[in-house]
Design a protein around this motif. Structure first.
Motif, PDB file in Angstrom:
ATOM      1  N   ARG A 146      -4.692   7.693   9.432  1.00  0.00           N
ATOM      2  CA  ARG A 146      -3.580   7.420   8.528  1.00  0.00           C
ATOM      3  C   ARG A 146      -2.448   6.788   9.335  1.00  0.00           C
ATOM      4  O   ARG A 146      -2.194   7.178  10.474  1.00  0.00           O
ATOM      5  N   SER A 191       2.598  -1.399   0.527  1.00  0.00           N
ATOM      6  CA  SER A 191       1.414  -1.076  -0.274  1.00  0.00           C
ATOM      7  C   SER A 191       1.356  -1.911  -1.548  1.00  0.00           C
ATOM      8  O   SER A 191       0.419  -1.797  -2.326  1.00  0.00           O
ATOM      9  N   LEU A 209       3.123   7.108   1.315  1.00  0.00           N
ATOM     10  CA  LEU A 209       2.349   6.313   0.362  1.00  0.00           C
ATOM     11  C   LEU A 209       2.766   4.851   0.406  1.00  0.00           C
ATOM     12  O   LEU A 209       1.949   3.952   0.230  1.00  0.00           O
ATOM     13  N   ASP A 232       1.371   3.615   4.245  1.00  0.00           N
ATOM     14  CA  ASP A 232       0.003   3.695   4.728  1.00  0.00           C
ATOM     15  C   ASP A 232      -0.752   2.414   4.390  1.00  0.00           C
ATOM     16  O   ASP A 232      -0.495   1.761   3.394  1.00  0.00           O
ATOM     17  N   TYR A 248      -7.270   5.099  -0.487  1.00  0.00           N
ATOM     18  CA  TYR A 248      -6.442   6.305  -0.532  1.00  0.00           C
ATOM     19  C   TYR A 248      -7.376   7.509  -0.547  1.00  0.00           C
ATOM     20  O   TYR A 248      -8.200   7.653  -1.452  1.00  0.00           O
ATOM     21  N   LEU A 253      -1.665   0.885  -2.712  1.00  0.00           N
ATOM     22  CA  LEU A 253      -1.777   2.338  -2.618  1.00  0.00           C
ATOM     23  C   LEU A 253      -1.173   3.033  -3.822  1.00  0.00           C
ATOM     24  O   LEU A 253      -1.645   4.081  -4.252  1.00  0.00           O
ATOM     25  N   GLN A 283      -3.623   2.940  -6.514  1.00  0.00           N
ATOM     26  CA  GLN A 283      -4.689   3.904  -6.211  1.00  0.00           C
ATOM     27  C   GLN A 283      -4.234   5.330  -6.521  1.00  0.00           C
ATOM     28  O   GLN A 283      -5.003   6.147  -7.037  1.00  0.00           O
ATOM     29  N   ALA A 284      -2.984   5.639  -6.182  1.00  0.00           N
ATOM     30  CA  ALA A 284      -2.483   6.997  -6.407  1.00  0.00           C
ATOM     31  C   ALA A 284      -2.362   7.285  -7.902  1.00  0.00           C
ATOM     32  O   ALA A 284      -2.664   8.396  -8.359  1.00  0.00           O
ATOM     33  N   CYS A 341      -5.760   7.885  -9.192  1.00  0.00           N
ATOM     34  CA  CYS A 341      -6.224   9.183  -8.705  1.00  0.00           C
ATOM     35  C   CYS A 341      -5.641  10.314  -9.559  1.00  0.00           C
ATOM     36  O   CYS A 341      -6.350  11.241  -9.951  1.00  0.00           O
TER      37      CYS A 341
END
Lengths: 514, 514
Positions: A131, A345, B168, B171, B177, B374, B377-378, B381
């Motif tokens: 990470r 991101s 977040l 990264d 993720y 990301l 993706q979060a 998720c």
């Protein structure tokens, strides 16, 4: 409209079982399938199984068979049933029944395949799965997260999502969302002196994708490409992986040395440059070098990839328009990124090209990954056209100028004689030049032990020789963190000199002289 | 925190001017630069110029010079000044001063470059730049927008954005993720019978990217690849563009004919298959064919790309676990997409691989475009782990089963004798077989004139011969639109027979027999 469950507890998992072999006893088959799904970790602890009635219907077996199987698995401790909560995988399943936790991955545990890879596949160097830690001093190429107006972004995103049209959900254009292409073209025209119409703009996932796409469309394996030396890792890695012949061209205080490039390779089909703010040295390409580079491209029929990665930030002197803006032959492909201005991101960027290249890029993008998320593009477009993007850049320009001043001041006060920062007028990072005798690799290692990122300049060098230097990003953390970073860097420098005087054999000065 | 402007009116544009040549009269230079920025469209009507004080400071010229220049440009009608609103480009600038609107693009107007392209670049076929119209009957591969819980998605997105961490935002892992990889692995394990741990899952922009990445990592130009025949356009196009030798392998009612594949090419390094629901024929690969395919891969050392594109939807019979789930040698790369379950513009999907391939994919992704957003993706998720994804699939399964029934019923009633739909148990589309004598191309054309999409099956055929058929997607529009679509298709069929009886020479039946 449909009712959606409110939490994990509300829904059972979908369950796909391998079909029973002909003549199988159905009870034994079902028992075995569910049990191995649990043991192999495909059914997790606490996962809720489908209702017996549903399973029976789906697999065309009697409900009695399903109930007996569940009973048996419950008796053995694999399943548990609670009133009103259905049947679940036992949440207290003994550890030793379960498969080894990943880390020792099943990927490794299974009979490992030795697939035949392509040349590209063989050249790829796997990177460790780590990470990226939260921003710390002196992270490179990373904007100020603390100053990004997240709640404003979130408001704009919510508004766009609430009012989303079917058109926006359905469209898929590899060139990008037209209003965003128009906004980008308007922004680049005024702020970067780029000469283009909206239909020359293609929205991509970022500069890396623009570069990969350019390389694929322009270069065959064995073709030559000029790279600035030093140069970003991923750029050199990408060209090497695809089999291009990388020709390192030195950079001096005027930018890429075009004459030297011509001497080293006359046949190059592409030149990769960062004229606004060379990465990593930080110089801007002079007007005469720009003209020489364009001349070379025109004469040789080569293309120029202009990576405009942090051109938004210029703290002194006049803004420097893009190389693309003075090109009259369509030789320049310009690419930029929103991820470095807004947040990493985000994964949105753009390229600007001319003539048939635009359509080649669109066709290539379609085959690579089709297009970027339209909703993300629409949110970004709203952010730009409402004026927030322009404001944000101006705020960040002030903020980063302040952070640069803090860094320079702290370095002058705390690192005098050990590290020196030259005149810095632009961008999000600078180079700290180390005093003679100090080894950048050793300092970087000692700094990392103190949670400070300072990458040695030489790690970016292909063939070039430069004095020992460290790259220092100043955008991603605030003034106090920057000052603390300098303090810790000073301590790291002390660690180094202590080590080198204590253990001369193992010291880094020692490692050079033998 | 910073204050952000509330609209277009609040902020001036950034303005990058090309520097004055040595010895230039500064007034003339500035006048010329601003005027040409306006004339070339880089400064749009209504764009607000920077304050005179700021411009003077930036370009190190006297403020008096800037003011005189602005006055002159205002007198000539290029600029207008309003109290409290600064100086802007005249919003009523006469049309004839402005550059030709794009469409006739400056890209074309400029001296067009003839760049030297790579073989890949030369093979790319540009596609027209058209918007995909909103869903209409019988759009393929497109979910039900009207049934997607947008407000729920928007709530989850807002919550995630409000609580977003620096981690977040910062990264960047080309594998994706981690919590999403875990959620995908859990979902695939139960719902698709996939045997994998979370660290075998890589999050990508979609199946197309998974396929492109696989092709690059596995195939060199000239290498052979088995494609199902018929097959999706983009799949065949992608392999051809990269120089692979496409070996079409026929598909029958059991799926890919493995024995025929072996006869046509023993040296193939990769096979592309859609075992759950063949695209476009809709058959599921039988168990014996699955075993035969795995056998071939094991013996020849080839890899299998399992495109699991709409496997979520099975309306009758038992769920069919993935091919990956019965592979014991790590020969199968499985890929799936969220865009076809949730909404197309989402651009998130996954692949599952074994052994060293996982790391090769991650390394390739990093060089291609680094990683997927990301935040997206979060959000996805959160949507999955709260159970909404599972619920959504179940709702859609019911909804699509209903839509399929409506389509079949309407076709039976309105198109009897002209078009017939076979037994359909899965997916989001089916094939409508045309009566002997009807030409799918002519019917498709007549249907399009009536705003109905019905693509001829033969357009997907590489070498295979099949009876004339039309592909009919039934997921993207509601029952009423489906019924209207069938009515319009019936009218289109009538148009065709009228045309063919009126103009036998130009008719499509005619075009075959001469």
């Amino acid at each position: 409209m449909y009712h959606y469950g409110v939490g994990k507890t509300a829904t059972s998992v979908d369950l796909a079982l391998h079909p029973p072999p002909d003549g199988a006893v159905l009870f034994r088959w079902l028992y075995h399938e569910i049990r191995s799904a649990i043991l192999e970790g495909r059914l997790r602890r606490g996962a809720r199984l489908p209702a017996t009635r549903e399973l029976a219907k789906r697999y065309r077996i009697s409900r009695g068979t399903v109930i007996s199987t569940f009973d048996q698995l419950q008796a053995e401790g694999y399943l548990e049933a609670r009133v009103g909560a259905g049947t679940r995988v036992n949440t207290h399943l003994p550890e030793d029944l379960l498969p080894a936790k990943s880390g020792v991955s099943a990927a490794g545990a299974r009979k490992s395949p030795r697939p035949k890879l392509s040349k590209y596949g063989l050249r790829l160097t796997p990177a460790p799965d780590v990470r990226v830690p939260p921003p710390r001093p002196f992270r490179l190429l990373t904007p100020a997260f603390d100053a990004f107006p997240l709640s404003l972004w979130s408001q704009i995103a919510s508004r766009r999502l609430r009012g989303v049209t079917r058109q926006l959900l359905a469209d898929e254009n590899p060139r990008g969302y037209r209003p965003l292409r128009e906004a980008v073209s308007a922004y680049l025209g005024s702020a970067r002196g780029v000469r283009c119409t909206w239909d020359q703009v293609i929205i991509l996932a970022g500069i890396q994708q623009a570069l990969d796409l350019t390389a694929r469309i322009v270069l065959d394996p064995g073709d030559e490409v000029w790279l600035e030396d030093p140069c970003a890792f991923l750029v050199a890695d990408m060209f090497r992986a695809m089999g291009a012949r990388v020709v390192p061209v030195p950079v001096d205080d005027q930018g890429l040395n075009v004459a030297e490039g011509r001497r080293r390779s006359r046949r190059a089909k592409l030149a990769y440059v960062t004229p606004a703010h060379q990465f990593p040295l930080g110089v801007s390409m002079s007007a005469s070098r720009r003209l020489a580079l364009l001349d070379w491209a025109r004469q040789s029929g080569a293309l120029i990839f202009e990576d405009d990665y942090d051109s938004e930030y210029r703290y002194a002197g006049r803004p420097l328009p893009s190389l693309q803006g003075i090109d009259t032959t369509g030789s320049v492909i310009l690419a930029g990124s929103f991820s470095k201005v807004l947040f990493p991101s985000l994964r949105l960027g753009y390229l600007v090209a001319s003539g048939e290249l635009v359509e080649k890029f669109a066709a290539g993008r379609m085959l690579m990954d089709r297009h970027s998320s339209l909703i993300d593009q629409a949110i970004l477009c709203d952010f730009i056209t409402a004026g927030h993007f322009g404001s944000h850049i101006r705020r960040m320009r002030e903020l980063y100028a302040g952070r640069l001043a803090v860094l320079c001041d702290a370095v002058r006060r705390k690192l005098r004689g050990a590290l020196e920062i030259g005149e810095t007028q632009a961008g999000m990072h600078t180079v700290g030049w180390l005093a003679v005798g100090l080894d950048a690799g050793a300092v970087a290692k000692a700094a990392m032990e103190r949670n400070v990122e300072a990458i040695p300049l030489r790690r970016f060098c292909l063939k070039a020789r430069h004095p020992e230097g460290l790259l220092l990003g100043f955008a991603s953390v605030d003034d106090n963190e920057l000052r603390r970073g300098v303090d810790r860097l000073a301590a790291a420098l002390e660690d180094c000199s202590r080590r080198s005087s204590n253990e001369p054999g193992a010291s880094l000065r020692g490692s050079r002289s033998g």
